[in-house]
Design a protein around this motif. Structure first.
Motif, short mmCIF file in Angstrom:
data_model
loop_
_atom_site.label_atom_id
_atom_site.label_comp_id
_atom_site.label_asym_id
_atom_site.label_seq_id
_atom_site.Cartn_x
_atom_site.Cartn_y
_atom_site.Cartn_z
N PRO A 228 5.46 6.69 39.42
CA PRO A 228 4.56 7.81 39.16
C PRO A 228 5.08 8.67 38.02
O PRO A 228 6.25 9.08 38.02
N LEU A 229 4.23 8.93 37.03
CA LEU A 229 4.64 9.72 35.86
C LEU A 229 4.01 11.11 35.87
O LEU A 229 4.68 12.09 35.53
N THR A 230 2.73 11.21 36.22
CA THR A 230 2.05 12.50 36.25
C THR A 230 1.08 12.54 37.42
O THR A 230 0.64 11.49 37.92
N ALA A 231 0.76 13.75 37.87
CA ALA A 231 -0.25 13.96 38.91
C ALA A 231 -0.76 15.39 38.78
O ALA A 231 0.03 16.32 38.63
N ASP A 232 -2.08 15.54 38.84
CA ASP A 232 -2.68 16.87 38.76
C ASP A 232 -4.04 16.82 39.45
O ASP A 232 -4.85 15.93 39.16
N GLY A 233 -4.28 17.75 40.37
CA GLY A 233 -5.56 17.76 41.05
C GLY A 233 -5.59 18.77 42.16
O GLY A 233 -4.74 19.67 42.25
N GLU A 234 -6.58 18.64 43.03
CA GLU A 234 -6.71 19.56 44.14
C GLU A 234 -7.36 18.88 45.33
O GLU A 234 -8.12 17.91 45.19
N LEU A 235 -7.06 19.40 46.50
CA LEU A 235 -7.69 19.02 47.76
C LEU A 235 -8.32 20.28 48.34
O LEU A 235 -7.65 21.31 48.45
N ILE A 236 -9.59 20.21 48.71
CA ILE A 236 -10.24 21.27 49.46
C ILE A 236 -10.54 20.71 50.84
O ILE A 236 -11.35 19.79 50.99
N ALA A 237 -9.84 21.22 51.84
CA ALA A 237 -9.93 20.72 53.21
C ALA A 237 -10.64 21.73 54.09
O ALA A 237 -10.39 22.95 53.98
N ASP A 238 -11.51 21.25 54.97
CA ASP A 238 -12.19 22.13 55.92
C ASP A 238 -11.16 22.87 56.76
O ASP A 238 -10.23 22.24 57.30
N ALA A 239 -11.29 24.18 56.87
CA ALA A 239 -10.27 24.99 57.53
C ALA A 239 -10.13 24.66 59.00
O ALA A 239 -9.04 24.77 59.57
N ALA A 240 -11.21 24.25 59.66
CA ALA A 240 -11.16 24.00 61.10
C ALA A 240 -10.73 22.58 61.43
O ALA A 240 -9.92 22.36 62.33
N THR A 241 -11.28 21.60 60.70
CA THR A 241 -11.06 20.19 61.06
C THR A 241 -10.13 19.46 60.10
O THR A 241 -9.65 18.37 60.44
N GLY A 242 -9.93 19.99 58.90
CA GLY A 242 -9.13 19.29 57.89
C GLY A 242 -9.90 18.25 57.13
O GLY A 242 -9.33 17.54 56.29
N ALA A 243 -11.20 18.11 57.39
CA ALA A 243 -11.99 17.10 56.67
C ALA A 243 -11.85 17.30 55.17
O ALA A 243 -12.00 18.43 54.67
N PRO A 244 -11.57 16.25 54.41
CA PRO A 244 -11.41 16.38 52.94
C PRO A 244 -12.77 16.56 52.28
O PRO A 244 -13.46 15.59 51.98
N LEU A 245 -13.15 17.81 52.05
CA LEU A 245 -14.46 18.10 51.48
C LEU A 245 -14.51 17.77 49.99
O LEU A 245 -15.57 17.42 49.48
N ARG A 246 -13.38 17.86 49.31
CA ARG A 246 -13.32 17.49 47.89
C ARG A 246 -11.89 17.12 47.53
O ARG A 246 -10.96 17.83 47.89
N VAL A 247 -11.74 16.00 46.85
CA VAL A 247 -10.44 15.56 46.35
C VAL A 247 -10.62 15.16 44.89
O VAL A 247 -11.46 14.31 44.57
N HIS A 248 -9.83 15.76 44.02
CA HIS A 248 -9.84 15.39 42.60
C HIS A 248 -8.39 15.17 42.18
O HIS A 248 -7.54 16.02 42.43
N LEU A 249 -8.12 14.03 41.58
CA LEU A 249 -6.75 13.72 41.19
C LEU A 249 -6.76 12.87 39.93
O LEU A 249 -7.45 11.85 39.86
N THR A 250 -6.00 13.30 38.94
CA THR A 250 -5.75 12.49 37.75
C THR A 250 -4.25 12.24 37.66
O THR A 250 -3.45 13.10 38.04
N GLY A 251 -3.86 11.10 37.18
CA GLY A 251 -2.44 10.80 37.09
C GLY A 251 -2.17 9.54 36.30
O GLY A 251 -3.09 8.84 35.87
N THR A 252 -0.90 9.26 36.12
CA THR A 252 -0.48 8.06 35.40
C THR A 252 0.71 7.43 36.10
O THR A 252 1.49 8.10 36.77
N PHE A 253 0.82 6.11 35.92
CA PHE A 253 1.94 5.33 36.44
C PHE A 253 2.53 4.50 35.31
O PHE A 253 1.81 3.99 34.45
N GLY A 254 3.83 4.34 35.35
CA GLY A 254 4.49 3.34 34.54
C GLY A 254 4.88 2.17 35.43
O GLY A 254 4.65 2.17 36.64
N VAL A 255 5.48 1.15 34.83
CA VAL A 255 5.92 -0.01 35.58
C VAL A 255 7.37 -0.28 35.21
O VAL A 255 7.70 -0.44 34.02
#
Length: 324
Positions: A228-255
């Motif tokens: 893993p080289l980079t990661a940037d994003g957010e998770l918006i989780a329902d406060a009562a149940t934790g349901a992932p209402l929105r997930v956005h993630l950008t990132g890069t990997f090397g080998v």
């Protein structure tokens, strides 16, 4: 059939829906009776462990939020620098409509970036105790022997894209509290997704045997040597149940041991509607019957009305059980 470029073969294990296939617990959930999933208690959220939100499946989300509509998309770009430079891009698009009663519809399309005619897709509906499935744009067919098992697996692999990407990062992905939020009229909590500093590398994928074809070796090279080289994003989780209402993630990997190779990813998955705004699940019109036998004399006799389907079985009654 057009063969993928070898570099694009690296994308195959990154087709995030497929990452859960090696998870024994996920398979146990898929093949568990659907009734058990519907009668389990609604999830509760521990803000100190937001990673649990990414692991929630669609049945758990429906128990907590009721009926919902969800969409997800992920794009991968693999590039290699040097004299043999190359850049390959692939996209996945997923959509799920899930009822509180457990019925659902899911559609997935994959564009491997090979031009017109290369996009593939599948649509599955589970309603009234029957699975209906089709490869887009073909007609739906009944799948009476499935009883929802493969339909649930297909749905869970689509919904699990964010969790699969998080597994690729392993401990290198960190979730940091970023305050309260609102989503779909519900109180929620926001978390930043960032690359952890000095994190241990993600665990390599287990070996599947010594011999392998060249494409499989490329996939293993990524899974075992990904960095893993980079990661940037957010998770918006329902406060009562934790349901992932929105997930956005950008990132890069090397080998590891492959300088110049980079895999970039962007994922967006979100719940789009809840409750009464979600249309009920309906069986497709004019679905074709299940076809488990190749066309031949028997099929011709049936079409001519000279032989009833299933009459050659014991008792002359058709059966939903697969032939052995």
């Amino acid at each position: 059939m057009r063969r993928l470029h070898p570099v694009l073969a690296v994308l195959a294990p990154l087709a995030l829906a497929a990452c859960s296939r090696g998870d024994p617990e996920a398979r146990a959930r898929v093949f568990a009776p659907g009734e058990a999933a519907r009668t389990a208690p609604a999830p509760t959220f521990d803000p100190a462990h937001p990673e649990a939100a990414l692991a929630l499946g669609p049945d758990a989300v429906a128990r907590g939020l009721g009926s919902f509509e969800w969409s997800g998309a992920v794009a991968w770009t693999v590039s290699r620098d040097g004299d043999d430079a190359i850049r390959v891009h692939a996209d996945e698009r997923h959509a799920i409509r899930q009822s509180a009663a457990g019925e659902f519809e899911v559609q997935a399309e994959i564009d491997p970036g090979l031009g017109p005619g290369s996009v593939t897709g599948k649509q599955v509906i589970w309603t009234g105790g029957m699975t209906y499935a089709r490869a887009l744009p073909a007609a739906f067919r009944e799948r009476p022997t499935d009883r929802g098992r493969d339909a649930r697996r297909f749905r869970d692999e689509s919904f699990g894209m964010a969790a699969a990407l998080a597994r690729l990062y392993g401990p290198a992905l960190r979730l940091e509290p970023a305050g309260d939020a609102q989503a779909l009229g519900r109180p929620a909590r926001r978390y930043r997704l960032v690359l952890a500093q000095a994190a241990p590398p993600a665990a390599p994928a287990p070996a599947k045997g010594a011999s392998a074809d060249p494409d499989t070796k490329l996939r293993r090279a990524f899974l075992e040597g990904r960095v893993p080289l980079t990661a940037d994003g957010e998770l918006i989780a329902d406060a009562a149940t934790g349901a992932p209402l929105r997930v956005h993630l950008t990132g890069t990997f090397g080998v590891k041991d492959q300088p110049g190779v980079t895999a970039a990813v962007e994922l967006l998955a979100q719940v789009q509607a809840l409750g009464a705004q979600v249309a009920p699940i309906a069986a497709p019109k004019d679905a074709l019957p299940d076809e488990r036998k190749p066309a031949g004399p028997s099929t011709a006799l049936e079409a001519a009305g000279l032989k009833k389907r299933g009459a050659d079985r014991a008792g002359g009654e058709p059966s939903d059980e697969p032939e052995q």
